[in-house]
Design an enzyme around this catalytic site. Structure first.
Site, PDB file in Angstrom:
ATOM      1  N   ASN A   1      -9.962  -0.927  -2.236  1.00 52.20           N
ATOM      2  CA  ASN A   1      -8.548  -0.709  -1.916  1.00 52.20           C
ATOM      3  C   ASN A   1      -7.715  -1.306  -3.055  1.00 52.20           C
ATOM      4  O   ASN A   1      -7.612  -2.526  -3.176  1.00 52.20           O
ATOM      5  CB  ASN A   1      -8.242  -1.402  -0.587  1.00 52.20           C
ATOM      6  CG  ASN A   1      -6.779  -1.363  -0.212  1.00 52.20           C
ATOM      7  OD1 ASN A   1      -5.953  -0.803  -0.928  1.00 52.20           O
ATOM      8  ND2 ASN A   1      -6.455  -1.966   0.917  1.00 52.20           N
TER       9      ASN A   1
ATOM     10  N   CYS B   1       0.818  -1.222   0.000  1.00 47.93           N
ATOM     11  CA  CYS B   1       0.000   0.000   0.000  1.00 47.93           C
ATOM     12  C   CYS B   1       0.849   1.268   0.000  1.00 47.93           C
ATOM     13  O   CYS B   1       0.381   2.331  -0.410  1.00 47.93           O
ATOM     14  CB  CYS B   1      -0.933   0.018   1.208  1.00 47.93           C
ATOM     15  SG  CYS B   1      -2.041  -1.386   1.186  1.00 47.93           S
TER      16      CYS B   1
ATOM     17  N   HIS C   1      -3.619   6.918   0.619  1.00 44.13           N
ATOM     18  CA  HIS C   1      -4.007   5.532   0.401  1.00 44.13           C
ATOM     19  C   HIS C   1      -5.390   5.338   1.038  1.00 44.13           C
ATOM     20  O   HIS C   1      -5.702   5.982   2.062  1.00 44.13           O
ATOM     21  CB  HIS C   1      -2.993   4.587   1.046  1.00 44.13           C
ATOM     22  CG  HIS C   1      -3.409   3.169   0.906  1.00 44.13           C
ATOM     23  ND1 HIS C   1      -3.616   2.591  -0.323  1.00 44.13           N
ATOM     24  CD2 HIS C   1      -3.706   2.226   1.827  1.00 44.13           C
ATOM     25  CE1 HIS C   1      -4.010   1.356  -0.148  1.00 44.13           C
ATOM     26  NE2 HIS C   1      -4.080   1.097   1.144  1.00 44.13           N
TER      27      HIS C   1
END
Ligand code: UT7
Length: 343
Positions: free
Chosen positions: A300, A118, A270
């Site tokens: 995500n 991430c 993020h």
């Protein structure tokens, strides 16, 4: 004479064609409810290429990269380096940057994969910025791309993790620029700084173990359907650490630049769970509208989340020339980081 710095000057994104997967679609594979997913994560839909056996993450990234080049008005022959951030590469080796290089047909330039999940885009941005600042390269293609649907457990056993993740790619061109005024008040567009961290004590709290040299299972028949075949996450621990680290590293970046949260026009972070980003806004006391959200439409997308967020923020008029942006990320490793840049 100005100072050599770098700026983001082109943007592109892509999602798998025909891959739209709503929360309602998920219930055909797992015991879950669209309401639970939306309430606990903020996600309404994501894109999954899972059933398309002919695609790969580098082929998904290609249109995003072509669009970023054209957005930057740059010919591919002017590229010096490709950085590919992904946790779902085409193959264990070689890296997806090499596959992408072949699709783009730019042989000879350097091609580098990074494995920071991430936080991959921010690690990549820092590498690109420093190569450009050092005068080694002029134009870097940085892409964050994921095709994680192909490795998720879509049964009820994997639901806590699986509902979060989506496929997608976001690409930027990081190019050299001459900057006259580097002060906190400067109106010039350039990357101020990036601040990167990791704590490998938490490596097993969000990992995809197989196939890997630490895993004893190498027999594909044994691997199929074993829990190790799929990514595993200690969701609550990841959540609480993200809520702590993202504000902390943003404050570190602000302080390094002599700024405060009020100096930032837009936070493009993020996005793993909308509740994490809401808690970020609370912790720093910033208006929730300043924290950009696109998780409802994409889920995500790991290394692709920040560049997709930048693309969507610009498309919807929130990101314009002169916007002061801060981006923070947290994820597997654990890794975390933040960057500040004026668009
Ligand atoms: O990008 C990488 C970084 N990743 C993250 O930052 C993710 C961080 N973690 C999270 O976002 C959250 O922890 C999750 C979304 C993964 C889970 O949400 P939660 O509010 O922490 O739920 P929980 O794990 O505490 O589970 C609560 C309940 C459980 O049921 P019981 O035991 O209370 O009966 C779960 O079994 O919710 C259940 N549950 C689900 N129910 C319906 C978990 N997943 C689902 C699901 N649908 N998909």
């Amino acid at each position: 004479m100005g100072h050599r710095r770098s700026k983001i000057q082109g943007l592109g994104m892509s999602v798998p064609e025909g891959g739209l997967t709503t929360n309602e679609h998920l219930t055909q594979w797992m015991d879950s409810s669209p309401e639970w997913v939306e309430k606990r994560t903020g996600i309404k839909q994501r894109y999954w290429a899972a059933k398309d056996n002919h695609s790969s993450v580098s082929s998904l990234a290609l249109p995003a990269c072509v669009d970023a080049l054209s957005d930057a008005n740059l010919d591919k022959s002017e590229l010096d380096l490709i950085i590919f951030a992904t946790l779902s590469p085409d193959a264990s080796f070689p890296g997806s940057a090499c596959f992408l290089q072949a699709h783009l047909d730019v042989p000879g330039i350097a091609a580098l994969d990074i494995r920071q999940q991430c936080t991959g885009f921010l690690y990549g941005l820092s590498i690109a910025d420093l190569y450009v600042r050092a005068g080694i390269y002029r134009n870097v293609l940085l892409v964050g791309a994921e095709m994680q649907s192909k490795c998720l457990d879509v049964s009820t056993r994997g639901r806590d993790m699986t509902v979060l993740f989506g496929d997608g790619a976001g690409a930027v061109i990081v190019s050299a620029t001459e900057v006259e005024d580097e002060s906190a008040n400067s109106k010039e567009s350039f990357i101020r700084s990036s601040h990167l961290h990791a704590d490998g004590h938490f490596a097993k709290d969000l990992l995809w173990e197989s196939p890997g040299t630490a895993n004893r299972i190498w027999n594909p028949e044994e691997l199929v359907n074993s829990p190790e075949a799929f990514p595993q996450m200690n969701g609550r621990l990841v959540f609480t650490n993200a809520v702590r680290r993202m504000p902390e590293v943003t404050l570190e970046a602000l302080e390094a630049n002599g700024m405060s949260a009020e100096d930032i026009d837009l936070f493009v972070h993020h996005q793993a769970n909308r509740r994490i980003n809401e808690k970020f806004a609370d912790a720093l006391g910033v208006e929730p509208e300043k924290v950009f959200s696109s998780i409802e439409n994409y889920g995500n997308t790991t290394a692709a989340t920040i560049p997709i967020g930048l693309f969507e923020a610009r498309r919807t008029g929130k990101l314009k020339a002169g916007t002061m942006v801060a981006s923070a990320a947290f994820g597997s490793g654990f890794t975390w980081g933040a960057s500040i840049y004026r668009w």
